[in-house]
Design an enzyme around this catalytic site. Structure first.
Site, mmCIF file in Angstrom:
data_model
loop_
_atom_site.group_PDB
_atom_site.id
_atom_site.type_symbol
_atom_site.label_atom_id
_atom_site.label_comp_id
_atom_site.label_asym_id
_atom_site.label_seq_id
_atom_site.Cartn_x
_atom_site.Cartn_y
_atom_site.Cartn_z
ATOM 1 C CE LYS A 277 3.483 3.296 -6.903
ATOM 2 N NZ LYS A 277 2.462 4.254 -6.471
ATOM 3 N NE ARG A 351 -7.951 1.816 -6.991
ATOM 4 C CZ ARG A 351 -8.102 3.096 -6.671
ATOM 5 N NH1 ARG A 351 -9.199 3.755 -7.023
ATOM 6 N NH2 ARG A 351 -7.170 3.722 -5.988
#
Ligand code: BES
Ligand code: MN
Ligand code: ZN
Length: 496
Positions: A277, A351
């Protein structure tokens, strides 16, 4: 903060402080009118002189008014009567806390319950007052070397009749339980990643057993390996902190009753992994365990209220960091379900840990499964900070959650989980890709999860926008979606 309830007494022993609510442009009524009478019109004098209009959140303080047993009388404006809904009522409660703090008051008789709030009985009013006052009181100073601790505050709710007393007590009980859940969720979430790691969360879950009727089990990495949870474990490969699967069970009903299962994303720090990120605001990725924190909070609320329902909380927990051993874009892992997953972006890690937890919970034969996750930045773009994203494979379950959100003022908004979106997850090399391209990111993330939830009724709450306030002075965890989940469990337990 301490809350008590009693039938109001206008006369008697001297007390330090009293709070009354006043409607704008309306005759004084109820308790405010009685207080005014006792004080020979001290309140109405201020209103009539134009010194106090009772606009929303406006306030005045009167000291040592002759005829009154209170040393301070705080009058708070409600604004116009027909506009006073729960939301505004909660804002008023926040103003009250601010005022009490300013005045260094540590105890007050609160006379706000008698006033008419659109569509609310005493139970609902009391509960929202407690939640709102608790929110306004909350501070996180566990990590400060010295902090001036705010003095504990004692609030005495004043009501007029026995029936109101009973209703208020019920609301106080509910409000306290939800507030404890919210505060726990905030505390866990506000802790930094170097303190609150997967092992820390596991220990906190074990600690709950001492105080509540909750049983905790923690699976370590080798136990997860045996179960084939390679999607979950792959995320932890880049970290020196071992992953954990935390299982907490609250039994409030007969053992044979199938549980509601809450699954919370417990990513204690998300740097993105090899798909790193950007640096700006990366610190806020300590909040990537807010789903897990919500599960802690909801379980505590359910246990405190002794709800006649079974609830299991399951938390897959890991860090997501870049490292020589970390997942790489293009890697393919096999999930516990047997489905293979191509990891095209290592930052779509939530996920990956959730899918194995969702397969694991099949063993509970759940009545319903709700997962809660700070899953996608796209959800912040779509809904901002006001609504959590909701997606579900069962419309009835979705409706229950939407309603719980409305009632608790912790709202969610339904997004479509149509088949049309599923093909965005096609992979050339594995059964499924872990990202679905730039469009509809919140929906394709839910589509991914939906591939692992065929065996039960399931809903997904994306709390990326609601779980904490970003930047600035307000920065901090919100405790959402503990109120929504608690309401959902309360409503379910009343039905069963
Ligand atoms: N934890 C983040 C989601 C997130 C980002 C929540 C910013 C709140 C604020 C999640 O693991 C993530 O990184 N998601 C990616 C998914 C993408 C790679 C498909 C995202 O949203 O950018
Ligand atoms: Mn991520
Ligand atoms: Zn994440």
């Amino acid at each position: 903060m301490k809350f008590t309830t009693s039938k109001s007494k206008l006369k008697g022993k001297p007390r330090s402080c009293c709070v009354v609510g006043i409607f704008q442009g309306k005759q004084l009524q109820g308790l405010a009118a009685q207080v005014d009478q006792l004080s020979a019109g001290a309140l109405s004098a201020h209103i009539n002189s134009g010194g106090f209009e009772a606009k929303e959140n406006e306030s005045i303080v009167l000291y040592d008014v002759p005829g009154l047993k209170w040393q301070k009388l705080i009058a708070i404006g409600y604004g116009k009567a027909d506009e006073l809904d729960v939301k505004r009522y909660r804002q008023v409660a926040e103003t009250v806390v601010k005022k009490l703090r300013e005045l260094h008051v540590t105890g007050a008789d609160l006379w706000l319950l008698a006033d008419e709030v659109n569509g609310c009985d005493h139970k609902v009013k009391a509960r929202h007052l407690i939640e709102a006052m608790g929110n306004a009181m909350y501070r996180f100073d566990k990590m400060k070397s010295s902090a001036d601790k705010p003095k504990p505050m004692a609030i005495a709710f004043q009501v007029a009749t026995e029936v109101q007393l009973k209703k208020t007590r019920q609301g106080v009980q509910q409000g306290k339980a939800i507030l404890d859940g919210v505060n726990l969720a905030k505390d866990l979430a506000n802790l930094p990643g170097n303190v609150c790691n997967p092992s820390y969360l596991a220990q906190q879950a074990r600690n709950l057993q001492k105080k509540y009727a909750i049983k905790t089990k923690v699976l370590n990495q080798s136990q997860m390996e045996k179960l084939g949870m390679d999607a979950l474990l792959s995320v932890a490969k880049g970290s020196s902190q071992p992953a954990k699967l935390i299982i907490m069970e609250y039994h409030g009903a007969a053992a044979k009753q199938s549980p509601v299962v809450l699954v919370g994303k417990g990513l204690t720090f998300d740097a993105g992994g090899i798909s790193l990120k950007p640096a700006a605001k990366m610190d806020e990725m300590k909040y990537d365990m807010c789903g897990a924190a919500s599960v802690f909070g909801a379980l505590v609320a359910a246990a405190e209220l002794k709800l006649p329902i079974n609830v299991s909380g399951v938390i897959p927990s890991s860090e997501n960091l870049p490292d020589g051993n970390a997942n790489k874009p293009g890697d393919i892992v096999t999930s516990m379900s047997g489905k293979t997953i191509e990891i095209l972006n290592t930052d779509a890690e939530g996920r990956l840990i959730l899918c194995d937890a969702l397969t694991y919970v099949e063993r509970f034969k759940p009545a319903a499964v709700v997962d809660i996750a700070t899953l996608t930045g796209a959800c912040v773009v779509a809904l901002g900070q006001h609504a959590s994203g909701l997606l579900a494979n069962d419309q009835d379950l979705a409706d229950e959650l939407l309603q719980a959100g409305e009632k608790s003022l912790d709202r969610a908004w339904l997004l479509p989980l149509w088949q049309d979106y599923q093909s965005q997850l096609d992979s050339n090399f594995a059964d499924i890709a872990n990202i679905g391209g730039p469009s509809a990111g919140t929906i394709t993330a839910a589509c991914f999860l939906s591939r692992f939830t065929n065996k039960y009724s399931w809903a997904h709450l994306d709390i990326a926008g609601t779980a904490w306030r970003s930047g600035g002075k307000d920065k901090g965890a919100t405790g959402r979606v503990v109120p929504l989940l608690s309401q959902f469990l309360i409503d379910r337990s009343e039905k069963s």
